[in-house]
Scaffold this motif. Structure first.
Motif, mmCIF file in Angstrom:
data_model
loop_
_atom_site.group_PDB
_atom_site.id
_atom_site.type_symbol
_atom_site.label_atom_id
_atom_site.label_comp_id
_atom_site.label_asym_id
_atom_site.label_seq_id
_atom_site.Cartn_x
_atom_site.Cartn_y
_atom_site.Cartn_z
ATOM 1 N N GLU A 114 3.832 -49.998 -56.713
ATOM 2 C CA GLU A 114 4.982 -50.066 -57.617
ATOM 3 C C GLU A 114 4.573 -50.401 -59.048
ATOM 4 N N MET A 115 3.561 -51.246 -59.198
ATOM 5 C CA MET A 115 3.114 -51.596 -60.549
ATOM 6 C C MET A 115 2.415 -50.418 -61.230
ATOM 7 N N HIS A 116 1.782 -49.566 -60.438
ATOM 8 C CA HIS A 116 1.033 -48.442 -61.017
ATOM 9 C C HIS A 116 1.887 -47.189 -61.174
ATOM 10 N N PHE A 117 2.718 -46.893 -60.163
ATOM 11 C CA PHE A 117 3.471 -45.644 -60.156
ATOM 12 C C PHE A 117 4.987 -45.827 -60.210
ATOM 13 N N GLY A 118 5.478 -47.037 -59.979
ATOM 14 C CA GLY A 118 6.910 -47.221 -59.786
ATOM 15 C C GLY A 118 7.593 -48.110 -60.799
ATOM 16 N N ALA A 119 8.446 -49.001 -60.297
ATOM 17 C CA ALA A 119 9.338 -49.794 -61.143
ATOM 18 C C ALA A 119 8.618 -50.812 -62.009
ATOM 19 N N GLY A 120 7.358 -51.130 -61.693
ATOM 20 C CA GLY A 120 6.641 -52.150 -62.456
ATOM 21 C C GLY A 120 5.730 -51.605 -63.533
ATOM 22 N N GLN A 121 5.731 -50.303 -63.738
ATOM 23 C CA GLN A 121 4.823 -49.708 -64.724
ATOM 24 C C GLN A 121 5.026 -50.322 -66.111
ATOM 25 N N GLY A 122 3.922 -50.805 -66.683
ATOM 26 C CA GLY A 122 3.961 -51.320 -68.047
ATOM 27 C C GLY A 122 4.603 -52.685 -68.211
ATOM 28 N N ARG A 123 5.000 -53.328 -67.120
ATOM 29 C CA ARG A 123 5.672 -54.613 -67.225
ATOM 30 C C ARG A 123 4.660 -55.741 -67.342
ATOM 31 N N ALA A 146 17.035 -62.848 -63.981
ATOM 32 C CA ALA A 146 16.032 -61.785 -64.145
ATOM 33 C C ALA A 146 16.590 -60.444 -63.673
ATOM 34 N N PRO A 147 16.194 -59.349 -64.297
ATOM 35 C CA PRO A 147 16.594 -58.023 -63.805
ATOM 36 C C PRO A 147 16.108 -57.823 -62.371
ATOM 37 N N ILE A 148 16.923 -57.133 -61.572
ATOM 38 C CA ILE A 148 16.576 -56.814 -60.180
ATOM 39 C C ILE A 148 16.694 -55.315 -60.018
ATOM 40 N N VAL A 149 15.611 -54.669 -59.581
ATOM 41 C CA VAL A 149 15.628 -53.213 -59.427
ATOM 42 C C VAL A 149 15.073 -52.841 -58.053
ATOM 43 N N PRO A 150 15.508 -51.712 -57.490
ATOM 44 C CA PRO A 150 14.918 -51.256 -56.230
ATOM 45 C C PRO A 150 13.540 -50.651 -56.465
ATOM 46 N N ALA A 151 12.703 -50.716 -55.455
ATOM 47 C CA ALA A 151 11.387 -50.082 -55.532
ATOM 48 C C ALA A 151 11.563 -48.575 -55.656
ATOM 49 N N GLN A 152 10.897 -47.978 -56.608
ATOM 50 C CA GLN A 152 11.031 -46.535 -56.812
ATOM 51 C C GLN A 152 10.357 -45.738 -55.706
ATOM 52 N N LEU A 153 9.273 -46.270 -55.146
ATOM 53 C CA LEU A 153 8.596 -45.581 -54.057
ATOM 54 C C LEU A 153 9.236 -45.884 -52.709
#
Length: 248
Positions: free
Chosen positions: A115-124, A224-231
């Motif tokens: 998720e950090m590399h391809f999904g909701a966490g990119q660039g965070r 804090a913002p809450i988002v679903p996992a994109q993957l």
């Protein structure tokens, strides 16, 4: 480049080749039921079924629902058989797969890496917490993109019980909770985590992430913002393959 990823869960073992350029499955995943009891030999047989289904002969990355140290040794086994504790999982799976190179990583950590590399966490930046809601609750904590491995925050106490006994998706099913009732438990759990870690972002994964529209709007008190996992529920497979590629 393709690497095979396998996600071992309390209810199912699923896997597929992963396209590491796209961060997505290269073929439709194949799944078998996790044996009960989920002993090392039984789970290894299930993993072999999944890998053999694709005729795969290269490196394999596997997730495990517990603490894994040194990419090999299992230290906890909350939702599988206790005989896993102190097992050299890397050696077991490699032997069962005919000597294929194997990498083993905590399941939530794998999902978080994906998720950090391809999904909701990119660039965070700052503190990001990914939580997987399934048979239990897995956690992956990142600080400025760096993983703090094997956090196991699902075992924090909530209302006198381990959080995963109260707020996992299995707990929702076991107690026949409505979405509103379950969202209240998840909200209380996230509030507790927010008090402890002050994250910039929560990412919620696991199978229930496909239905995030049914419960995320009901969580109102977390800052804090809450988002679903994109993957979604493929994050573990992708993350396992990423770790295997690093090992290769």
């Amino acid at each position: 480049m393709q690497i095979f990823g396998v996600d071992i869960g309390g209810s199912g073992i699923k896997g597929a080749p992963v396209d590491l350029g796209k961060g997505d499955l290269a073929q439709e995943r194949f799944k078998v039921l996790t044996p009960h009891p989920a002993t090392p030999d039984g789970v290894a047989d299930g993993v072999k079924q999944v890998v053999d289904h694709f005729g795969w002969t290269g490196p394999v990355g596997l997730t495990f629902p517990g603490v894994v140290t040194g990419g090999a040794t299992v230290r906890t086994a909350a939702n599988v058989d206790k005989s896993w504790i102190d097992t050299d999982a890397r050696a077991l799976f490699s032997e069962r797969l005919g000597g294929l190179p194997v990498t083993v990583v905590n399941d939530a950590d794998a999902a978080g890496v994906a998720e950090m590399h391809f999904g909701a966490g990119q660039g965070r930046r700052g503190t990001v917490i990914l939580l997987t809601f399934g048979t239990g609750i897995g956690s992956a904590v990142f600080v400025d993109g760096v993983l703090v491995a094997n956090t196991e925050l699902g075992h924090l106490e909530l209302d006198g019980h381990e959080a995963e006994k109260r707020a996992s998706s299995k707990a929702k099913d076991d107690h026949d909770l409505s979405w509103e009732q379950w969202a209240g438990r998840v909200e209380k759990y996230l509030t507790h985590l927010e008090m402890l870690f002050s994250p910039e972002l929560f990412i919620l994964g696991g199978g229930v992430s496909r239905k995030s529209h049914k419960f995320l709007p009901l969580i109102e008190t977390v800052r804090a913002p809450i988002v679903p996992a994109q993957l979604q529920n493929n994050a573990g497979i992708v993350g396992a393959a990423m770790r295997a590629a690093e090992g290769a």
